[in-house]
Each structure stands twice: as structure tokens, then as C-alpha cells.
Design a protein around this motif. Structure first.
Motif, PDB file in Angstrom:
ATOM      1  N   ALA A   1       0.832  -1.205   0.000  1.00  0.00           N
ATOM      2  CA  ALA A   1       0.000   0.000   0.000  1.00  0.00           C
ATOM      3  C   ALA A   1       0.868   1.256   0.000  1.00  0.00           C
ATOM      4  CB  ALA A   1      -0.930  -0.006   1.212  1.00  0.00           C
ATOM      5  N   LEU A   2       1.962   1.239   0.760  1.00  0.00           N
ATOM      6  CA  LEU A   2       2.866   2.387   0.826  1.00  0.00           C
ATOM      7  C   LEU A   2       3.546   2.642  -0.525  1.00  0.00           C
ATOM      8  CD1 LEU A   2       4.589   1.874   4.300  1.00  0.00           C
ATOM      9  CD2 LEU A   2       2.818   3.540   3.694  1.00  0.00           C
ATOM     10  N   ILE A   3       3.750   1.592  -1.298  1.00  0.00           N
ATOM     11  CA  ILE A   3       4.354   1.756  -2.619  1.00  0.00           C
ATOM     12  C   ILE A   3       3.305   2.158  -3.648  1.00  0.00           C
ATOM     13  CG2 ILE A   3       5.618   0.584  -4.470  1.00  0.00           C
ATOM     14  CD1 ILE A   3       6.732  -1.323  -2.312  1.00  0.00           C
ATOM     15  N   LEU A   4       2.131   1.536  -3.560  1.00  0.00           N
ATOM     16  CA  LEU A   4       1.067   1.793  -4.527  1.00  0.00           C
ATOM     17  C   LEU A   4       0.593   3.244  -4.503  1.00  0.00           C
ATOM     18  CD1 LEU A   4      -1.112   0.892  -6.565  1.00  0.00           C
ATOM     19  CD2 LEU A   4      -2.503   0.163  -4.607  1.00  0.00           C
ATOM     20  N   ALA A   5       0.441   3.800  -3.307  1.00  0.00           N
ATOM     21  CA  ALA A   5      -0.129   5.150  -3.183  1.00  0.00           C
ATOM     22  C   ALA A   5       0.633   6.191  -4.007  1.00  0.00           C
ATOM     23  CB  ALA A   5      -0.205   5.552  -1.711  1.00  0.00           C
ATOM     24  N   PRO A   6       1.961   6.296  -3.889  1.00  0.00           N
ATOM     25  CA  PRO A   6       2.670   7.295  -4.719  1.00  0.00           C
ATOM     26  C   PRO A   6       2.724   6.926  -6.199  1.00  0.00           C
ATOM     27  CG  PRO A   6       4.228   6.044  -3.373  1.00  0.00           C
ATOM     28  CD  PRO A   6       2.860   5.684  -2.888  1.00  0.00           C
ATOM     29  N   VAL A   7       2.764   5.629  -6.514  1.00  0.00           N
ATOM     30  CA  VAL A   7       2.770   5.231  -7.928  1.00  0.00           C
ATOM     31  C   VAL A   7       1.460   5.645  -8.595  1.00  0.00           C
ATOM     32  CG1 VAL A   7       2.782   3.254  -9.513  1.00  0.00           C
ATOM     33  CG2 VAL A   7       4.425   3.352  -7.636  1.00  0.00           C
ATOM     34  N   GLY A   8       0.360   5.595  -7.846  1.00  0.00           N
ATOM     35  CA  GLY A   8      -0.919   6.034  -8.380  1.00  0.00           C
ATOM     36  C   GLY A   8      -0.928   7.508  -8.754  1.00  0.00           C
TER      37      GLY A   8
ATOM     38  N   ALA B   1      -4.336  10.925  -5.155  1.00  0.00           N
ATOM     39  CA  ALA B   1      -3.710  11.078  -3.846  1.00  0.00           C
ATOM     40  C   ALA B   1      -4.693  10.710  -2.728  1.00  0.00           C
ATOM     41  CB  ALA B   1      -3.204  12.506  -3.663  1.00  0.00           C
ATOM     42  N   ILE B   2      -5.930  11.172  -2.843  1.00  0.00           N
ATOM     43  CA  ILE B   2      -6.956  10.850  -1.841  1.00  0.00           C
ATOM     44  C   ILE B   2      -7.214   9.347  -1.805  1.00  0.00           C
ATOM     45  CG2 ILE B   2      -9.391  11.130  -1.242  1.00  0.00           C
ATOM     46  CD1 ILE B   2      -9.205  13.979  -2.389  1.00  0.00           C
ATOM     47  N   LEU B   3      -7.334   8.748  -2.987  1.00  0.00           N
ATOM     48  CA  LEU B   3      -7.562   7.298  -3.057  1.00  0.00           C
ATOM     49  C   LEU B   3      -6.386   6.536  -2.460  1.00  0.00           C
ATOM     50  CD1 LEU B   3      -9.036   7.052  -6.668  1.00  0.00           C
ATOM     51  CD2 LEU B   3     -10.259   6.556  -4.543  1.00  0.00           C
ATOM     52  N   GLY B   4      -5.164   7.006  -2.711  1.00  0.00           N
ATOM     53  CA  GLY B   4      -3.979   6.352  -2.165  1.00  0.00           C
ATOM     54  C   GLY B   4      -3.920   6.430  -0.649  1.00  0.00           C
ATOM     55  N   VAL B   5      -4.280   7.588  -0.103  1.00  0.00           N
ATOM     56  CA  VAL B   5      -4.326   7.740   1.355  1.00  0.00           C
ATOM     57  C   VAL B   5      -5.349   6.780   1.942  1.00  0.00           C
ATOM     58  CG1 VAL B   5      -4.964   9.300   3.243  1.00  0.00           C
ATOM     59  CG2 VAL B   5      -3.491  10.117   1.379  1.00  0.00           C
ATOM     60  N   GLY B   6      -6.488   6.649   1.267  1.00  0.00           N
ATOM     61  CA  GLY B   6      -7.502   5.709   1.724  1.00  0.00           C
ATOM     62  C   GLY B   6      -6.993   4.281   1.723  1.00  0.00           C
TER      63      GLY B   6
ATOM     64  N   VAL C   1      -3.886   3.268   2.018  1.00  0.00           N
ATOM     65  CA  VAL C   1      -2.934   3.122   3.125  1.00  0.00           C
ATOM     66  C   VAL C   1      -3.681   3.017   4.456  1.00  0.00           C
ATOM     67  CG1 VAL C   1      -1.084   4.274   4.415  1.00  0.00           C
ATOM     68  CG2 VAL C   1      -1.052   4.266   1.897  1.00  0.00           C
ATOM     69  N   TRP C   2      -4.725   3.817   4.623  1.00  0.00           N
ATOM     70  CA  TRP C   2      -5.502   3.792   5.862  1.00  0.00           C
ATOM     71  C   TRP C   2      -6.152   2.428   6.085  1.00  0.00           C
ATOM     72  CZ3 TRP C   2      -6.379   5.480  10.484  1.00  0.00           C
ATOM     73  CH2 TRP C   2      -7.606   5.249  11.105  1.00  0.00           C
ATOM     74  N   TYR C   3      -6.813   1.909   5.071  1.00  0.00           N
ATOM     75  CA  TYR C   3      -7.441   0.586   5.207  1.00  0.00           C
ATOM     76  C   TYR C   3      -6.397  -0.498   5.437  1.00  0.00           C
ATOM     77  CZ  TYR C   3     -12.192   2.031   4.002  1.00  0.00           C
ATOM     78  OH  TYR C   3     -13.456   2.609   4.029  1.00  0.00           O
ATOM     79  N   SER C   4      -5.231  -0.365   4.808  1.00  0.00           N
ATOM     80  CA  SER C   4      -4.159  -1.340   5.004  1.00  0.00           C
ATOM     81  C   SER C   4      -3.582  -1.247   6.411  1.00  0.00           C
ATOM     82  CB  SER C   4      -3.054  -1.126   3.962  1.00  0.00           C
ATOM     83  OG  SER C   4      -3.555  -1.290   2.662  1.00  0.00           O
ATOM     84  N   TRP C   5      -3.525  -0.031   6.941  1.00  0.00           N
ATOM     85  CA  TRP C   5      -3.075   0.157   8.321  1.00  0.00           C
ATOM     86  C   TRP C   5      -4.026  -0.531   9.295  1.00  0.00           C
ATOM     87  CZ3 TRP C   5       0.802   1.492  11.380  1.00  0.00           C
ATOM     88  CH2 TRP C   5       0.528   1.874  12.694  1.00  0.00           C
ATOM     89  N   LYS C   6      -5.317  -0.428   9.040  1.00  0.00           N
ATOM     90  CA  LYS C   6      -6.301  -1.099   9.888  1.00  0.00           C
ATOM     91  C   LYS C   6      -6.109  -2.618   9.853  1.00  0.00           C
ATOM     92  CE  LYS C   6      -9.555   0.771  11.521  1.00  0.00           C
ATOM     93  NZ  LYS C   6      -9.766   1.354  12.879  1.00  0.00           N
ATOM     94  N   VAL C   7      -5.749  -3.132   8.695  1.00  0.00           N
ATOM     95  CA  VAL C   7      -5.456  -4.567   8.582  1.00  0.00           C
ATOM     96  C   VAL C   7      -4.184  -4.903   9.357  1.00  0.00           C
ATOM     97  CG1 VAL C   7      -4.786  -6.412   6.980  1.00  0.00           C
ATOM     98  CG2 VAL C   7      -6.646  -4.846   6.387  1.00  0.00           C
ATOM     99  N   LEU C   8      -3.176  -4.052   9.236  1.00  0.00           N
ATOM    100  CA  LEU C   8      -1.918  -4.279   9.948  1.00  0.00           C
ATOM    101  C   LEU C   8      -2.140  -4.335  11.453  1.00  0.00           C
ATOM    102  CD1 LEU C   8       1.207  -4.487   9.819  1.00  0.00           C
ATOM    103  CD2 LEU C   8       1.268  -1.980   9.987  1.00  0.00           C
ATOM    104  N   MET C   9      -3.019  -3.482  11.956  1.00  0.00           N
ATOM    105  CA  MET C   9      -3.292  -3.420  13.392  1.00  0.00           C
ATOM    106  C   MET C   9      -4.347  -4.436  13.848  1.00  0.00           C
ATOM    107  SD  MET C   9      -1.347  -1.095  14.755  1.00  0.00           S
ATOM    108  CE  MET C   9      -0.080  -1.806  13.677  1.00  0.00           C
ATOM    109  N   MET C  10      -4.850  -5.224  12.943  1.00  0.00           N
ATOM    110  CA  MET C  10      -5.882  -6.198  13.273  1.00  0.00           C
ATOM    111  C   MET C  10      -5.310  -7.255  14.217  1.00  0.00           C
ATOM    112  SD  MET C  10      -8.203  -8.294  10.498  1.00  0.00           S
ATOM    113  CE  MET C  10      -6.789  -9.243   9.884  1.00  0.00           C
TER     114      MET C  10
ATOM    115  N   GLY D   1     -12.964  -4.764  -0.186  1.00  0.00           N
ATOM    116  CA  GLY D   1     -13.987  -3.969  -0.853  1.00  0.00           C
ATOM    117  C   GLY D   1     -13.456  -2.638  -1.337  1.00  0.00           C
ATOM    118  N   TYR D   2     -12.653  -1.977  -0.497  1.00  0.00           N
ATOM    119  CA  TYR D   2     -12.112  -0.675  -0.885  1.00  0.00           C
ATOM    120  C   TYR D   2     -11.142  -0.814  -2.057  1.00  0.00           C
ATOM    121  CZ  TYR D   2      -9.718   3.798  -0.832  1.00  0.00           C
ATOM    122  OH  TYR D   2      -9.186   5.012  -1.206  1.00  0.00           O
TER     123      TYR D   2
END
Length: 314
Positions: free
Chosen positions: A230-237, A255-260, A262-271, A286-287
């Protein structure tokens, strides 16, 4: 008795297929095919050349048929593992509605038809790319990578990333850096998208013997890798705007979609490991679908507006 057995054999040999048109349509994996067609269309429209509408229509149709052929070949080969997975058990081949031979023949005929149509009526570079994509998905990914390595979806994801490049090549006869970046967006999107699915479908994959990342490396490692991608995808987008291919409008949306993402991926990381419902993984899955559709839709809109402005200025 011998006469009865011969009759049974003849009846089996000449048995009419009971498959319906809907069964054959399901073999095409229509949801996957629709995404392939959409991203190919974006690559086609984004190319900075005048587009012949008839050539464009033929190219998109051929790419759609090629994507469907890949799906049919995948379902033919994967019938054994599809039968033991709840997500795929109702597919036409494992459910018995379409025989393996019918699925194989259907896939091979569509493969040849799509490649030859694209080559003869459009150009041979796009046809070669389509042929390679079908081969890569049906043979390299389905027959080898999928059952052999937890990196299956990382390497195999290249097959799903080629459509915008094929669309671009169909109208330009070449491949450019811009089309390669569109390829990279899908390529980097694929692992976190499918690993999110694999987290809450790990039992299915385990039962089928498929070495998906959560089953091999564990859930914690999978969550870390999802976040890293996710951290790589966001700037490539955002890269197409940074390189000047599209306007600031696309840059803001991506940029907004990329931040989203990363945010959803962070929630998975903290799961927590104890979370068996895995709502964050389901939310990311889904996102991720929304992300890919939205970022390519933004690219398409930007390309259409830019082309309209250019025509107005002329």
C-alpha cells in the motif's frame, strides 16, 4: 450384454451438452472480464493519438474475448481445487454443468479467435501482448505459480496488469512509459487486494492446498506485506500527474484514493490475531475494488476532458 455396453458407450460419446448459455458466460469470469475491458479502454483512450472508432471497438471486443478465454482455461484446469472451495464450488465445471473438455475447447477457440482478430484487424503488437497475457495467466500462473509458491499472485498479477498496455498498443502500435505506469498501478494493487481476500478465506485455500501467503507465511507477515505494498502503490498512483501525463484533478483524486488505501491497510496491519471476523481485511478487499475502478475512471475522465479541450482549441 456386450450390445448394451456398446450402446452406453455410443450414447456417452455422442451425448449433447446440457450446458446453458449462462454456464458458458460464467466460464468467461464476467466480473474479471469487465475490469479487464475497462482498464484496456482507459489505456486506449489515454493514448495521445486520434482513434478510429471501428478499430477501437474491434480492439476492445478482442481483448474482452481474450480475457474470457483466460477465465475458461483457468476454470478448466482448476476444477479440482474449485470443487473444494466454498467460493468457487458452484462454478460450471466443478458443479458438473460444463464438462472439462467443453471448457478447454471453449477457452482454446476463444484464445485463437481473439488473438487473430486483434492481429489481422488492428495490429500484431497488441495481438502478441494479448497472446502473451493469455499464456501467462493460463499456463504460468494457473498451471505453475498458483500451486507452487506463495508469491503466485505477485508474479501472476502481471497478467491482469497488461490490459491498459494492450489497449494503448492497439491504437499506437507501440508501448510507452505512460502505459507502463498504468501497468504498474494494477501490478502493485493485485497483491494487497488478493491477500486481503486470502486472510478471511485462508481455510478455503488451505483445504484446496493452494500456498497463499497467510497459509504459508502466517497472517502477521501477510498483514505487514499488505501495508508495504500500500505504501508503494499510493505514490505510484499519483505518478502520472507528477510526470505531466494528466492534470492536477487526477493528481488530487489519486492522492486521496492512495491515502484511503494506506488507511485501510493500516487497519489490517493493526488487526489483532484473535479477530476471526476480520472486518478490516474484508473492508480493504472492498475498498481495493473501489480504488482500482475510481483511479482508472479518473484517468479516463482526465483523458477525455484533455482531448475535448484540444479539439476545441483546434
Amino acid at each position: 450384454m456386450a450390445l448394451v455396453e456398446e450402446t452406453r458407450i455410443e450414447d456417452a460419446a455422442f451425448r449433447m451438452s446440457e450446458a446453458t448459455a449462462g454456464d458458458y458466460f460464467a466460464l468467461l469470469k464476467p466480473r474479471v472480464m469487465s475490469l479487464v475491458v475497462f482498464t484496456a479502454f482507459v489505456g486506449l483512450v489515454a493514448a495521445p493519438v486520434s482513434i478510429n472508432p471501428l478499430i477501437a471497438m474491434i480492439a476492445i471486443l478482442a481483448i474482452a474475448i481474450g480475457a474470457g478465454a483466460s477465465g475458461a482455461l483457468n476454470m478448466w484446469y482448476d476444477a479440482d481445487i474449485d470443487a473444494v472451495m466454498t467460493r468457487t464450488a458452484s462454478r460450471p465445471v466443478p458443479s458438473g454443468r460444463v464438462s472439462p473438455g467443453e471448457a478447454l475447447s471453449f477457452g482454446l477457440v476463444l484464445s485463437a479467435l481473439s488473438v487473430m482478430t486483434l492481429g489481422v484487424l488492428v495490429n500484431w503488437l497488441s495481438a502478441a501482448l494479448l497472446a502473451f497475457t493469455i499464456f501467462f495467466y493460463a499456463v504460468v500462473y494457473t498451471m505453475w505459480l498458483k500451486r507452487w509458491t506463495p508469491q503466485n499472485i505477485v508474479i501472476g498479477g502481471a497478467a491482469g496488469a497488461f490490459p491498459p498496455v494492450i489497449g494503448w498498443a492497439a491504437v499506437t502500435g507501440s508501448v510507452s512509459l505512460e502505459s507502463v505506469i498504468l501497468f504498474l498501478i494494477i501490478f502493485l494493487w493485485t497483491p494487497p487486494h488478493f491477500w486481503a481476500l486470502a486472510l478471511f478465506k485462508a481455510q478455503d485455500y488451505g483445504r484446496a492446498g493452494i500456498p497463499m501467503m497467510p497459509n504459508v507465511a502466517g497472517e502477521a507477515s501477510t498483514r505487514r506485506q499488505i501495508f508495504a505494498y500500500a505504501l508503494i502503490l499510493a505514490p505510484v498512483g499519483v505518478l502520472p500527474w507528477f510526470l505531466g501525463y494528466v492534470s492536477i484533478g487526477y493528481g488530487i483524486v489519486s492522492a486521496i484514493l492512495g491515502v484511503g488505501f494506506v488507511w485501510y491497510s493500516w487497519k489490517v496491519l493493526m488487526m489483532p490475531d484473535s479477530d476471526r471476523l476480520m472486518r478490516p481485511a474484508k473492508a480493504l478487499f472492498g475498498y481495493s475494488l473501489l480504488y482500482l475502478f475510481a483511479i482508472f475512471a479518473a484517468y479516463l475522465a482526465d483523458s477525455v476532458v484533455e482531448r475535448a479541450l484540444a479539439m476545441g482549441g483546434a
